[in-house]
Design a protein around this motif. Structure first.
Motif, mmCIF file in Angstrom:
data_model
loop_
_atom_site.group_PDB
_atom_site.id
_atom_site.type_symbol
_atom_site.label_atom_id
_atom_site.label_comp_id
_atom_site.label_asym_id
_atom_site.label_seq_id
_atom_site.Cartn_x
_atom_site.Cartn_y
_atom_site.Cartn_z
ATOM 1 N N VAL A 1 29.072 20.166 -24.994
ATOM 2 C CA VAL A 1 30.328 19.812 -24.328
ATOM 3 C C VAL A 1 30.221 20.152 -22.839
ATOM 4 O O VAL A 1 30.644 19.370 -21.969
ATOM 5 C CB VAL A 1 31.516 20.562 -24.972
ATOM 6 C CG1 VAL A 1 32.781 20.400 -24.119
ATOM 7 C CG2 VAL A 1 31.763 20.039 -26.385
ATOM 8 N N THR B 1 40.028 10.170 -17.584
ATOM 9 C CA THR B 1 40.058 9.970 -19.036
ATOM 10 C C THR B 1 39.326 8.689 -19.418
ATOM 11 O O THR B 1 38.506 8.678 -20.352
ATOM 12 C CB THR B 1 41.511 9.918 -19.532
ATOM 13 O OG1 THR B 1 42.167 11.144 -19.208
ATOM 14 C CG2 THR B 1 41.560 9.689 -21.033
ATOM 15 N N LEU C 1 27.438 14.431 -30.162
ATOM 16 C CA LEU C 1 28.895 14.531 -30.209
ATOM 17 C C LEU C 1 29.402 15.446 -29.104
ATOM 18 O O LEU C 1 30.412 15.157 -28.447
ATOM 19 C CB LEU C 1 29.338 15.060 -31.580
ATOM 20 C CG LEU C 1 30.842 15.283 -31.766
ATOM 21 C CD1 LEU C 1 31.611 13.980 -31.569
ATOM 22 C CD2 LEU C 1 31.128 15.869 -33.141
ATOM 23 N N GLY C 2 28.699 16.549 -28.869
ATOM 24 C CA GLY C 2 29.115 17.483 -27.830
ATOM 25 C C GLY C 2 29.107 16.858 -26.447
ATOM 26 O O GLY C 2 30.065 17.004 -25.676
ATOM 27 N N LEU D 1 26.678 21.946 -30.456
ATOM 28 C CA LEU D 1 27.885 21.155 -30.200
ATOM 29 C C LEU D 1 28.653 21.694 -28.998
ATOM 30 O O LEU D 1 28.979 20.959 -28.067
ATOM 31 C CB LEU D 1 28.774 21.160 -31.443
ATOM 32 C CG LEU D 1 30.156 20.502 -31.300
ATOM 33 C CD1 LEU D 1 30.020 19.005 -31.080
ATOM 34 C CD2 LEU D 1 31.010 20.786 -32.533
ATOM 35 N N SER E 1 29.296 13.726 -25.746
ATOM 36 C CA SER E 1 30.367 12.725 -25.731
ATOM 37 C C SER E 1 31.724 13.383 -25.512
ATOM 38 O O SER E 1 32.529 12.937 -24.683
ATOM 39 C CB SER E 1 30.363 11.948 -27.050
ATOM 40 O OG SER E 1 31.416 11.012 -27.096
ATOM 41 N N LEU E 2 31.975 14.489 -26.228
ATOM 42 C CA LEU E 2 33.245 15.191 -26.075
ATOM 43 C C LEU E 2 33.380 15.814 -24.691
ATOM 44 O O LEU E 2 34.499 16.002 -24.199
ATOM 45 C CB LEU E 2 33.374 16.269 -27.147
ATOM 46 C CG LEU E 2 33.558 15.773 -28.582
ATOM 47 C CD1 LEU E 2 33.595 16.949 -29.554
ATOM 48 C CD2 LEU E 2 34.810 14.927 -28.717
ATOM 49 N N PHE F 1 28.558 9.194 -28.601
ATOM 50 C CA PHE F 1 29.400 9.213 -29.805
ATOM 51 C C PHE F 1 28.859 8.225 -30.829
ATOM 52 O O PHE F 1 28.772 8.521 -32.026
ATOM 53 C CB PHE F 1 30.853 8.865 -29.452
ATOM 54 C CG PHE F 1 31.789 8.980 -30.620
ATOM 55 C CD1 PHE F 1 32.277 10.217 -31.003
ATOM 56 C CD2 PHE F 1 32.175 7.847 -31.334
ATOM 57 C CE1 PHE F 1 33.139 10.334 -32.088
ATOM 58 C CE2 PHE F 1 33.033 7.961 -32.419
ATOM 59 C CZ PHE F 1 33.520 9.198 -32.808
ATOM 60 N N GLY G 1 31.377 8.627 -22.800
ATOM 61 C CA GLY G 1 31.225 9.244 -24.109
ATOM 62 C C GLY G 1 30.908 8.282 -25.231
ATOM 63 O O GLY G 1 30.399 8.693 -26.280
ATOM 64 N N VAL H 1 35.019 12.925 -23.054
ATOM 65 C CA VAL H 1 36.286 12.491 -23.655
ATOM 66 C C VAL H 1 37.354 13.580 -23.578
ATOM 67 O O VAL H 1 38.521 13.308 -23.258
ATOM 68 C CB VAL H 1 36.052 12.069 -25.123
ATOM 69 C CG1 VAL H 1 37.373 11.755 -25.808
ATOM 70 C CG2 VAL H 1 35.129 10.852 -25.187
ATOM 71 N N LEU H 2 36.994 14.835 -23.864
ATOM 72 C CA LEU H 2 37.968 15.920 -23.857
ATOM 73 C C LEU H 2 38.199 16.499 -22.470
ATOM 74 O O LEU H 2 39.330 16.838 -22.106
ATOM 75 C CB LEU H 2 37.510 17.042 -24.794
ATOM 76 C CG LEU H 2 37.440 16.708 -26.286
ATOM 77 C CD1 LEU H 2 37.014 17.942 -27.079
ATOM 78 C CD2 LEU H 2 38.776 16.184 -26.797
#
Length: 396
Positions: free
Chosen positions: A225, A42, A348-349, A221, A351-352, A53, A49, A355-356
């Motif tokens: 990811v 995490t 953003l994708g 997006l 980065s996620l 981001f 990320g 992060v996700l």
């Protein structure tokens, strides 16, 4: 500037190659350093990320700032800030990397917008996809050598070697960038302007209201990811694969991107039509790639490296196709900002993806996380279906 392979464009591609060289090294060094210091997936995902981001947040403003102050003036300032970010990597530890990632993210927002918008405006319609593909190719080319160099630096255990490489990249990028020239756009390319703040808020609404932008943004997006999960966690997952090597995987992926974007650049549609079968084929490739990576924990290196090649192929085709399509169908009055919003979805994708998917891999496993990525690809195949018959942006 004439032709996607003319000298002025080749100089811009060289600048792109140098600029993104640092990331090909950092994408391996940061996860390995984080793991060695006991950081969770995490935490590693958040640090990784933070770069894109931040880029995502600044992209919508980049086009207007460049238009107001000029690409060259902005580019030179960005290259100075990029040098500062690389200096932070050279002189600080894991804690300083977070700040450096954010600063580098700001730089990338303006750098890539300046070059991509310049390429789109300077090239004729028939050459546009080639120009975008060549830019993307040179942004990916460092990934062929960078991971191997990064592992050599890491295994050598010399902080001085890492610092030297970062500083050398900063200096070379500055030299090429400060001597680069970009032709101003022709009169008539900039329709009447509203206030920057008003135009910006109106443009955010277009993410939902504009059917072309919405479809491309969702695809970019979600696919990003998956790309981000690969970039962030392959250096750690590779150790669980019999015969797996992170550097080989990333080099195969990047090499496929480079080869495909060069050899297939004329095959990417550049006529403003949707070409649903093409996009669905790319998404199928993405889903199979993630599935291969997922089952490689049990199946071995053949599935692992096959996933790298397929992932590279999907990545090579998707971004140039969607970017070129939008360059035709978006309304010219707001194209810069809307293109910035679309590219921000890619940022953003990715980065996620860190992060996700970091918490997902902490709670389950890398293999299960990549299986989920494959399921995302299957959903995108269905979402990509359907030709776009709406009127193209008027005023071109």
């Amino acid at each position: 500037m004439k032709g996607a392979l003319s000298w002025p464009f080749l100089r811009l591609y060289l600048l792109t190659l140098l600029y993104f060289s640092a990331n090909s090294i950092l994408n391996v060094i940061i996860p390995l350093k984080g793991e060695s210091l006991g950081a969770s997936n995490t935490a590693i995902g958040v640090i990784m990320g933070a770069y894109l981001f931040t880029t995502m947040l600044f992209r919508p403003w980049a086009g207007q700032v460049i238009q107001k102050h000029g690409a060259i003036k902005v580019l030179r300032l960005i290259l100075i800030l990029n040098g500062v970010a690389l200096l932070l990597y050279a002189l600080t530890g894991l804690g300083g990397y977070f700040a450096a990632r954010m600063l580098q993210g700001v730089c990338t927002a303006f750098f890539s917008m300046a070059l991509q918008l310049g390429i789109i405006d300077a090239l004729p319609d028939k050459d546009r996809s080639q120009g975008i593909s060549m830019y993307s190719l040179c942004a990916s080319l460092p990934g062929v050598i960078g991971p191997l160099l990064a592992l050599g630096i890491w295994q050598g255990g010399s902080p001085g070697a890492f610092a030297t490489v970062m500083l050398a990249i900063a200096v070379l990028t500055g030299i090429v960038g400060f001597s680069a020239k970009m032709e101003p756009r022709e009169e008539g390319e900039h329709p009447e302007q509203t206030s920057q703040g008003s135009a910006m808020f109106q443009s955010f609404g277009q993410l939902v209201k504009n059917a072309h932008l919405f479809k491309c943004s969702v695809l970019m997006l979600a696919a990003s990811v998956v790309f981000g999960a690969v970039t962030t966690f392959i250096p750690l997952y590779a150790g669980q694969i019999p015969g797996g090597n992170a550097a080989v995987f990333l080099m195969l992926q990047a090499g496929t991107i480079v080869l495909a974007r060069f050899t297939l650049r004329k095959k990417i549609p550049s006529d403003g039509q949707w070409h649903a079968s093409f996009v669905m084929g790319v998404m199928l490739t993405l889903a199979v790639a993630a599935l291969s990576v997922s089952i490689s924990a049990a199946g071995g290196a053949v599935f692992f490296y096959s996933g790298a090649v397929l992932m590279g192929l999907a990545q090579a085709m998707l971004y140039p196709k969607l970017t070129t399509y939008l360059s035709f169908v978006l309304p010219p009055a707001h194209r810069n900002v809307l293109m910035g919003l679309f590219i921000a979805m890619a940022d953003l994708g990715v980065s996620l993806g860190g992060v996700l998917m970091g918490p997902v891999s902490d709670l389950s496993s890398y293999s299960m996380m990549y299986m989920i990525c494959s399921a995302v690809g299957v959903v995108l195949i269905l979402f990509a279906y359907g030709p776009r018959k709406e009127e193209r942006g008027s005023g071109r």
